[in-house]
Motif scaffolding. Structure first.
Motif, PDB file in Angstrom:
ATOM      1  N   MET A   1       0.814  -1.199   0.000  1.00 17.22           N
ATOM      2  CA  MET A   1       0.000   0.000   0.000  1.00 17.22           C
ATOM      3  C   MET A   1       0.856   1.260   0.000  1.00 17.22           C
ATOM      4  SD  MET A   1      -3.458  -0.483   2.130  1.00 17.22           S
ATOM      5  CE  MET A   1      -3.808  -2.091   2.725  1.00 17.22           C
ATOM      6  N   THR A   2       2.027   1.164   0.594  1.00 17.07           N
ATOM      7  CA  THR A   2       2.890   2.343   0.647  1.00 17.07           C
ATOM      8  C   THR A   2       3.464   2.693  -0.721  1.00 17.07           C
ATOM      9  OG1 THR A   2       4.802   0.995   1.238  1.00 17.07           O
ATOM     10  CG2 THR A   2       3.541   1.955   3.059  1.00 17.07           C
ATOM     11  N   ASN A   3       3.404   1.774  -1.668  1.00 19.35           N
ATOM     12  CA  ASN A   3       3.991   2.014  -2.985  1.00 19.35           C
ATOM     13  C   ASN A   3       3.000   2.515  -4.025  1.00 19.35           C
ATOM     14  OD1 ASN A   3       6.530   1.209  -2.132  1.00 19.35           O
ATOM     15  ND2 ASN A   3       6.118  -0.917  -2.586  1.00 19.35           N
ATOM     16  N   THR A   4       1.782   2.806  -3.633  1.00 17.34           N
ATOM     17  CA  THR A   4       0.816   3.270  -4.620  1.00 17.34           C
ATOM     18  C   THR A   4       0.391   4.697  -4.320  1.00 17.34           C
ATOM     19  OG1 THR A   4      -1.253   2.784  -5.768  1.00 17.34           O
ATOM     20  CG2 THR A   4      -1.211   2.334  -3.409  1.00 17.34           C
ATOM     21  N   ASP A   5       0.122   5.422  -5.388  1.00 14.96           N
ATOM     22  CA  ASP A   5      -0.365   6.792  -5.240  1.00 14.96           C
ATOM     23  C   ASP A   5      -1.844   6.888  -5.612  1.00 14.96           C
ATOM     24  OD1 ASP A   5      -0.153   6.326  -7.932  1.00 14.96           O
ATOM     25  OD2 ASP A   5       0.899   8.185  -8.403  1.00 14.96           O
ATOM     26  N   SER A   6      -2.451   5.751  -5.855  1.00 19.49           N
ATOM     27  CA  SER A   6      -3.840   5.708  -6.299  1.00 19.49           C
ATOM     28  C   SER A   6      -4.780   5.351  -5.148  1.00 19.49           C
ATOM     29  CB  SER A   6      -3.993   4.666  -7.412  1.00 19.49           C
ATOM     30  OG  SER A   6      -5.342   4.376  -7.659  1.00 19.49           O
ATOM     31  N   PRO A   7      -5.731   6.225  -4.859  1.00 16.58           N
ATOM     32  CA  PRO A   7      -6.723   5.894  -3.821  1.00 16.58           C
ATOM     33  C   PRO A   7      -7.504   4.615  -4.153  1.00 16.58           C
ATOM     34  CG  PRO A   7      -6.821   8.235  -4.346  1.00 16.58           C
ATOM     35  CD  PRO A   7      -5.907   7.593  -5.357  1.00 16.58           C
ATOM     36  N   ARG A   8      -7.824   4.412  -5.430  1.00 17.62           N
ATOM     37  CA  ARG A   8      -8.554   3.194  -5.821  1.00 17.62           C
ATOM     38  C   ARG A   8      -7.705   1.949  -5.579  1.00 17.62           C
ATOM     39  NH1 ARG A   8     -11.256   3.196 -11.455  1.00 17.62           N
ATOM     40  NH2 ARG A   8     -11.978   1.221 -10.649  1.00 17.62           N
ATOM     41  N   SER A   9      -6.405   2.053  -5.828  1.00 15.38           N
ATOM     42  CA  SER A   9      -5.514   0.915  -5.562  1.00 15.38           C
ATOM     43  C   SER A   9      -5.502   0.598  -4.078  1.00 15.38           C
ATOM     44  CB  SER A   9      -4.087   1.221  -6.021  1.00 15.38           C
ATOM     45  OG  SER A   9      -4.010   1.226  -7.421  1.00 15.38           O
ATOM     46  N   ARG A  10      -5.452   1.626  -3.253  1.00 16.06           N
ATOM     47  CA  ARG A  10      -5.438   1.409  -1.804  1.00 16.06           C
ATOM     48  C   ARG A  10      -6.707   0.698  -1.342  1.00 16.06           C
ATOM     49  NH1 ARG A  10      -2.977   6.634  -1.597  1.00 16.06           N
ATOM     50  NH2 ARG A  10      -0.791   6.371  -1.092  1.00 16.06           N
ATOM     51  N   VAL A  11      -7.839   1.125  -1.883  1.00 16.65           N
ATOM     52  CA  VAL A  11      -9.111   0.487  -1.514  1.00 16.65           C
ATOM     53  C   VAL A  11      -9.094  -0.980  -1.927  1.00 16.65           C
ATOM     54  CG1 VAL A  11     -11.591   0.424  -2.033  1.00 16.65           C
ATOM     55  CG2 VAL A  11     -10.479   2.602  -1.528  1.00 16.65           C
ATOM     56  N   LYS A  12      -8.642  -1.239  -3.144  1.00 19.57           N
ATOM     57  CA  LYS A  12      -8.596  -2.627  -3.619  1.00 19.57           C
ATOM     58  C   LYS A  12      -7.647  -3.464  -2.764  1.00 19.57           C
ATOM     59  CE  LYS A  12      -9.881  -1.580  -8.381  1.00 19.57           C
ATOM     60  NZ  LYS A  12     -11.050  -2.431  -8.501  1.00 19.57           N
ATOM     61  N   LEU A  13      -6.511  -2.890  -2.387  1.00 17.28           N
ATOM     62  CA  LEU A  13      -5.566  -3.608  -1.529  1.00 17.28           C
ATOM     63  C   LEU A  13      -6.144  -3.849  -0.137  1.00 17.28           C
ATOM     64  CD1 LEU A  13      -2.253  -1.887  -2.624  1.00 17.28           C
ATOM     65  CD2 LEU A  13      -2.880  -4.283  -2.970  1.00 17.28           C
ATOM     66  N   GLU A  14      -6.897  -2.901   0.378  1.00 21.06           N
ATOM     67  CA  GLU A  14      -7.537  -3.092   1.684  1.00 21.06           C
ATOM     68  C   GLU A  14      -8.536  -4.248   1.631  1.00 21.06           C
ATOM     69  OE1 GLU A  14      -9.145   0.732   2.742  1.00 21.06           O
ATOM     70  OE2 GLU A  14      -7.146   1.589   3.060  1.00 21.06           O
ATOM     71  N   VAL A  15      -9.267  -4.349   0.533  1.00 20.63           N
ATOM     72  CA  VAL A  15     -10.214  -5.455   0.370  1.00 20.63           C
ATOM     73  C   VAL A  15      -9.458  -6.785   0.337  1.00 20.63           C
ATOM     74  CG1 VAL A  15     -11.890  -6.519  -1.210  1.00 20.63           C
ATOM     75  CG2 VAL A  15     -12.000  -4.065  -0.745  1.00 20.63           C
ATOM     76  N   ILE A  16      -8.327  -6.811  -0.361  1.00 17.24           N
ATOM     77  CA  ILE A  16      -7.512  -8.031  -0.413  1.00 17.24           C
ATOM     78  C   ILE A  16      -7.032  -8.403   0.987  1.00 17.24           C
ATOM     79  CG2 ILE A  16      -5.310  -8.985  -1.206  1.00 17.24           C
ATOM     80  CD1 ILE A  16      -5.759  -7.381  -3.828  1.00 17.24           C
ATOM     81  N   VAL A  17      -6.524  -7.427   1.725  1.00 16.53           N
ATOM     82  CA  VAL A  17      -6.018  -7.692   3.076  1.00 16.53           C
ATOM     83  C   VAL A  17      -7.129  -8.229   3.972  1.00 16.53           C
ATOM     84  CG1 VAL A  17      -5.117  -6.585   5.169  1.00 16.53           C
ATOM     85  CG2 VAL A  17      -4.082  -6.086   2.954  1.00 16.53           C
ATOM     86  N   ARG A  18      -8.303  -7.595   3.927  1.00 16.98           N
ATOM     87  CA  ARG A  18      -9.420  -8.069   4.758  1.00 16.98           C
ATOM     88  C   ARG A  18      -9.857  -9.476   4.360  1.00 16.98           C
ATOM     89  NH1 ARG A  18     -11.455  -2.845   3.897  1.00 16.98           N
ATOM     90  NH2 ARG A  18     -13.130  -3.676   2.622  1.00 16.98           N
ATOM     91  N   SER A  19      -9.884  -9.739   3.070  1.00 20.10           N
ATOM     92  CA  SER A  19     -10.259 -11.076   2.600  1.00 20.10           C
ATOM     93  C   SER A  19      -9.250 -12.114   3.054  1.00 20.10           C
ATOM     94  CB  SER A  19     -10.367 -11.094   1.070  1.00 20.10           C
ATOM     95  OG  SER A  19     -11.352 -10.196   0.629  1.00 20.10           O
ATOM     96  N   MET A  20      -7.975 -11.783   2.991  1.00 26.65           N
ATOM     97  CA  MET A  20      -6.936 -12.705   3.445  1.00 26.65           C
ATOM     98  C   MET A  20      -7.021 -12.927   4.952  1.00 26.65           C
ATOM     99  SD  MET A  20      -5.234 -13.913   0.928  1.00 26.65           S
ATOM    100  CE  MET A  20      -3.884 -14.620   1.839  1.00 26.65           C
ATOM    101  N   GLN A  21      -7.343 -11.892   5.701  1.00 27.18           N
ATOM    102  CA  GLN A  21      -7.508 -12.047   7.155  1.00 27.18           C
ATOM    103  C   GLN A  21      -8.663 -12.984   7.463  1.00 27.18           C
ATOM    104  OE1 GLN A  21      -7.896  -7.926   8.248  1.00 27.18           O
ATOM    105  NE2 GLN A  21      -5.706  -7.689   8.649  1.00 27.18           N
ATOM    106  N   THR A  22      -9.760 -12.821   6.737  1.00 27.25           N
ATOM    107  CA  THR A  22     -10.910 -13.700   6.929  1.00 27.25           C
ATOM    108  C   THR A  22     -10.542 -15.139   6.593  1.00 27.25           C
ATOM    109  OG1 THR A  22     -12.463 -11.917   6.440  1.00 27.25           O
ATOM    110  CG2 THR A  22     -13.292 -14.171   6.210  1.00 27.25           C
ATOM    111  N   LEU A  23      -9.836 -15.328   5.490  1.00 22.82           N
ATOM    112  CA  LEU A  23      -9.418 -16.670   5.105  1.00 22.82           C
ATOM    113  C   LEU A  23      -8.524 -17.285   6.179  1.00 22.82           C
ATOM    114  CD1 LEU A  23      -9.374 -18.944   3.032  1.00 22.82           C
ATOM    115  CD2 LEU A  23      -7.484 -17.747   1.887  1.00 22.82           C
ATOM    116  N   THR A  24      -7.599 -16.521   6.700  1.00 24.62           N
ATOM    117  CA  THR A  24      -6.710 -17.004   7.763  1.00 24.62           C
ATOM    118  C   THR A  24      -7.512 -17.411   8.995  1.00 24.62           C
ATOM    119  OG1 THR A  24      -4.897 -15.630   6.961  1.00 24.62           O
ATOM    120  CG2 THR A  24      -4.752 -16.372   9.236  1.00 24.62           C
TER     121      THR A  24
END
Length: 92
Positions: A1-24
């Protein structure tokens, strides 16, 4: 997330992180169930949840990758157009 300047990218990455946490959490829960010698029915139900969340993870990662490829392509096209204008002689 620190390597992107796109707000949309950050949102998409947050969704990935939350999904991975749920899977874990689901995988850990399945491990706990197995350790407690839970029923096959309970384990199968949890396995279905794990399969579903795994599908969601796959989908959101693919969506993010496609978004980044398209974003990179757009940036490339802008740079290419700029280079073309820079190299072209100005006609009077």
């Amino acid at each position: 997330m620190t390597n992107t300047d796109s707000p949309r990218s950050r949102v998409k990455l947050e969704v990935i992180v939350r999904s991975m946490q749920t899977l874990t959490q689901y995988v850990d829960h399945m491990g706990d169930q197995i350790a407690r010698k839970s029923t096959a029915v309970d384990n199968e139900a949890m396995l279905e949840e794990i399969r579903f969340v795994s599908g969601v993870v796959e989908e959101v990662v693919q969506d993010y990758a496609l978004f980044e490829v398209q974003r990179t392509n757009t940036q490339y096209q802008r740079m290419r157009e700029g280079m073309t204008r820079w190299r072209s002689p100005i006609s009077s």
